[in-house]
Design a protein around this motif. Structure first.
Motif, mmCIF file in Angstrom:
data_model
loop_
_atom_site.group_PDB
_atom_site.id
_atom_site.type_symbol
_atom_site.label_atom_id
_atom_site.label_comp_id
_atom_site.label_asym_id
_atom_site.label_seq_id
_atom_site.Cartn_x
_atom_site.Cartn_y
_atom_site.Cartn_z
ATOM 1 N N MET A 21 -9.061 -5.910 -5.871
ATOM 2 C CA MET A 21 -8.529 -5.657 -4.795
ATOM 3 C C MET A 21 -7.204 -4.878 -5.208
ATOM 4 S SD MET A 21 -9.685 -8.771 -2.186
ATOM 5 C CE MET A 21 -8.327 -8.483 -0.972
ATOM 6 N N ARG A 22 -6.967 -4.960 -6.100
ATOM 7 C CA ARG A 22 -5.493 -4.537 -6.566
ATOM 8 C C ARG A 22 -5.549 -2.989 -6.861
ATOM 9 N NH1 ARG A 22 -4.033 -6.800 -11.391
ATOM 10 N NH2 ARG A 22 -5.965 -6.878 -11.811
ATOM 11 N N HIS A 23 -6.752 -2.376 -7.139
ATOM 12 C CA HIS A 23 -6.864 -0.886 -7.603
ATOM 13 C C HIS A 23 -7.735 -0.229 -6.475
ATOM 14 C CE1 HIS A 23 -6.017 -2.821 -11.459
ATOM 15 N NE2 HIS A 23 -5.019 -1.740 -11.351
ATOM 16 N N PHE A 50 -10.003 -1.505 1.681
ATOM 17 C CA PHE A 50 -8.661 -2.544 1.564
ATOM 18 C C PHE A 50 -7.464 -1.711 2.048
ATOM 19 C CE2 PHE A 50 -11.351 -4.787 -1.805
ATOM 20 C CZ PHE A 50 -11.673 -5.423 -0.747
ATOM 21 N N GLU A 51 -6.506 -1.938 2.004
ATOM 22 C CA GLU A 51 -5.139 -1.300 2.472
ATOM 23 C C GLU A 51 -4.759 -0.319 1.245
ATOM 24 O OE1 GLU A 51 -2.046 -3.665 3.431
ATOM 25 O OE2 GLU A 51 -0.486 -1.865 3.577
ATOM 26 N N ALA A 98 -4.738 15.088 -9.761
ATOM 27 C CA ALA A 98 -3.564 14.196 -10.101
ATOM 28 C C ALA A 98 -3.156 13.062 -9.424
ATOM 29 C CB ALA A 98 -2.318 15.130 -9.994
ATOM 30 N N ASN A 99 -3.726 13.218 -8.060
ATOM 31 C CA ASN A 99 -3.340 12.062 -7.020
ATOM 32 C C ASN A 99 -4.623 10.947 -7.624
ATOM 33 O OD1 ASN A 99 -2.659 10.586 -4.687
ATOM 34 N ND2 ASN A 99 -4.509 10.975 -3.909
ATOM 35 N N ALA A 100 -5.706 10.983 -7.590
ATOM 36 C CA ALA A 100 -6.898 10.460 -8.258
ATOM 37 C C ALA A 100 -6.344 9.625 -9.406
ATOM 38 C CB ALA A 100 -7.824 11.041 -8.154
ATOM 39 N N ALA A 101 -5.802 10.198 -10.401
ATOM 40 C CA ALA A 101 -5.162 9.775 -11.634
ATOM 41 C C ALA A 101 -4.182 8.470 -11.527
ATOM 42 C CB ALA A 101 -4.738 10.741 -12.686
ATOM 43 N N ASN A 102 -3.313 8.790 -10.586
ATOM 44 C CA ASN A 102 -2.288 7.961 -9.991
ATOM 45 C C ASN A 102 -2.896 6.984 -9.370
ATOM 46 O OD1 ASN A 102 -0.219 9.087 -11.058
ATOM 47 N ND2 ASN A 102 0.378 10.399 -9.367
ATOM 48 N N VAL A 103 -3.668 6.931 -8.205
ATOM 49 C CA VAL A 103 -3.932 5.668 -7.578
ATOM 50 C C VAL A 103 -5.181 4.957 -7.761
ATOM 51 C CG1 VAL A 103 -3.068 6.922 -5.492
ATOM 52 C CG2 VAL A 103 -5.450 7.328 -5.864
ATOM 53 N N SER A 104 -6.002 5.531 -8.804
ATOM 54 C CA SER A 104 -7.262 4.963 -9.122
ATOM 55 C C SER A 104 -7.499 4.579 -10.496
ATOM 56 C CB SER A 104 -8.479 5.449 -8.342
ATOM 57 O OG SER A 104 -9.442 5.448 -9.124
ATOM 58 N N ARG A 105 -8.414 3.916 -10.985
ATOM 59 C CA ARG A 105 -8.617 3.574 -12.392
ATOM 60 C C ARG A 105 -9.464 4.506 -12.807
ATOM 61 N NH1 ARG A 105 -8.726 -2.676 -14.027
ATOM 62 N NH2 ARG A 105 -10.410 -2.651 -12.448
ATOM 63 N N VAL A 106 -10.360 5.358 -11.886
ATOM 64 C CA VAL A 106 -11.300 6.233 -12.260
ATOM 65 C C VAL A 106 -10.849 7.586 -11.784
ATOM 66 C CG1 VAL A 106 -13.872 7.007 -11.705
ATOM 67 C CG2 VAL A 106 -12.907 4.714 -11.406
#
Ligand code: SAM
Length: 269
Positions: free
Chosen positions: A13-15, A32-33, A206-214
């Motif tokens: 639930m952290r990523h 999740f949020e 770039a956003n995906a690389a910041n917010v998710s591990r995938v």
């Protein structure tokens, strides 16, 4: 944050996860949020992102109907996601209730929710497995007894291959799956593309690389067409999502020439 009752134990639930972010984009409730925040961030960068998600779902439904019209009676949907409106088994079994559907996803929330909505449906099931390991995945598919590999299969790889990096060799993974399928099988692929809007693609990547591990791996038309190596591409070939055999004006969620997704269907001869 406490784990909601629909989330399986041990879920991260952290990523943000791609399955839950996509669910948030489509207005679903199994996220999740952190996923909603990531989806909002994506929308700030590219405001028509929800239309892209709808356009992709509309392609998925058209492809399933097309494949069923070609006589496909069993679907293997890999990277199936969290169930939402117009799921593959609903579209396919409305055409023929005997059509079998196996959903496969790496995300435990997607698999758990799929299993819940499939209760009582003898012709559909959900499985947790990894597309990056096709032989293990196919062995698990075989163990379910739902898919008969001696007969044509409708393989769905919709909005999942761009979650595999170049190091994961997505075209090779598709080829490994193709090798195990009977002649007459079809594959439907949609994939995020950098072809029409390279700047937006770069921003979202770039956003995906910041917010998710995938990460999200946008590819050009050539890279996406390469995934169909060994398949006979059906008309109209690899095209923008809203241009793949549109059935009505409602399919045109996006403006042609502006879609961030390309799609196509191939047949194994
Ligand atoms: N196919 C659905 C659609 O197009 O509406 C859902 C697409 S969703 C954007 C991508 C899904 O692929 C997510 O549910 C994600 O968990 C799954 N996925 C990502 N990597 C995967 C892998 N290596 N093996 C299986 N599924 C994977």
């Amino acid at each position: 944050m406490n784990r909601p009752p629909w989330a399986p134990e041990g879920v991260d639930m952290r990523h943000a996860s791609p399955a839950r972010m996509y669910d948030a984009l489509l207005g679903g409730s199994h996220n999740f949020e952190i996923d909603r925040k990531a989806a909002e961030m994506g929308k700030k960068l590219v405001p028509d992102l929800p239309r892209l998600a709808l356009s992709n779902r509309a392609f998925l439904r058209r492809a399933v109907r097309y494949l069923a019209d070609q006589g496909i009676r069993q679907f293997l949907d890999i990277g199936s996601g969290i169930p939402t409106a117009g799921n593959v088994h609903e579209v396919a079994q409305a055409i023929d209730p005997d059509i079998r559907v196996l959903y496969v996803d790496i995300d435990p929330v997607a698999v758990a929710h799929s299993a819940i909505i499939l209760r009582g449906n003898a012709n559909a099931a959900a499985l947790e497995a990894d597309l990056r390991r096709p032989s293990e995945l196919l062995a698990e598919v075989g163990a379910t007894g739902l898919i008969d590999f001696t007969r044509p299969v409708g393989l769905l790889l919709v909005a999942v291959l761009h979650l595999l990096s170049d190091a994961d060799s997505p075209a090779e993974r598709v080829a490994e799956l193709r090798a195990e399928l009977a002649a007459g099988s079809h594959v439907a692929i949609s994939h995020l593309s950098s072809a029409s809007r390279p700047e937006d693609a770069a921003r979202l990547g770039a956003n995906a690389a910041n917010v998710s591990r995938v990460g999200i791996h946008f590819r050009d038309r050539r890279g996406i067409t390469a995934m169909f190596e060994g398949w006979d591409l059906v008309e109209p070939g690899v095209v923008e999502l809203p241009l793949w055999r549109p059935e009505s004006e409602r399919d045109r969620h996006e403006q042609p020439g502006r879609s961030l997704g390309l799609a196509g269907v191939g047949r194994k001869s």
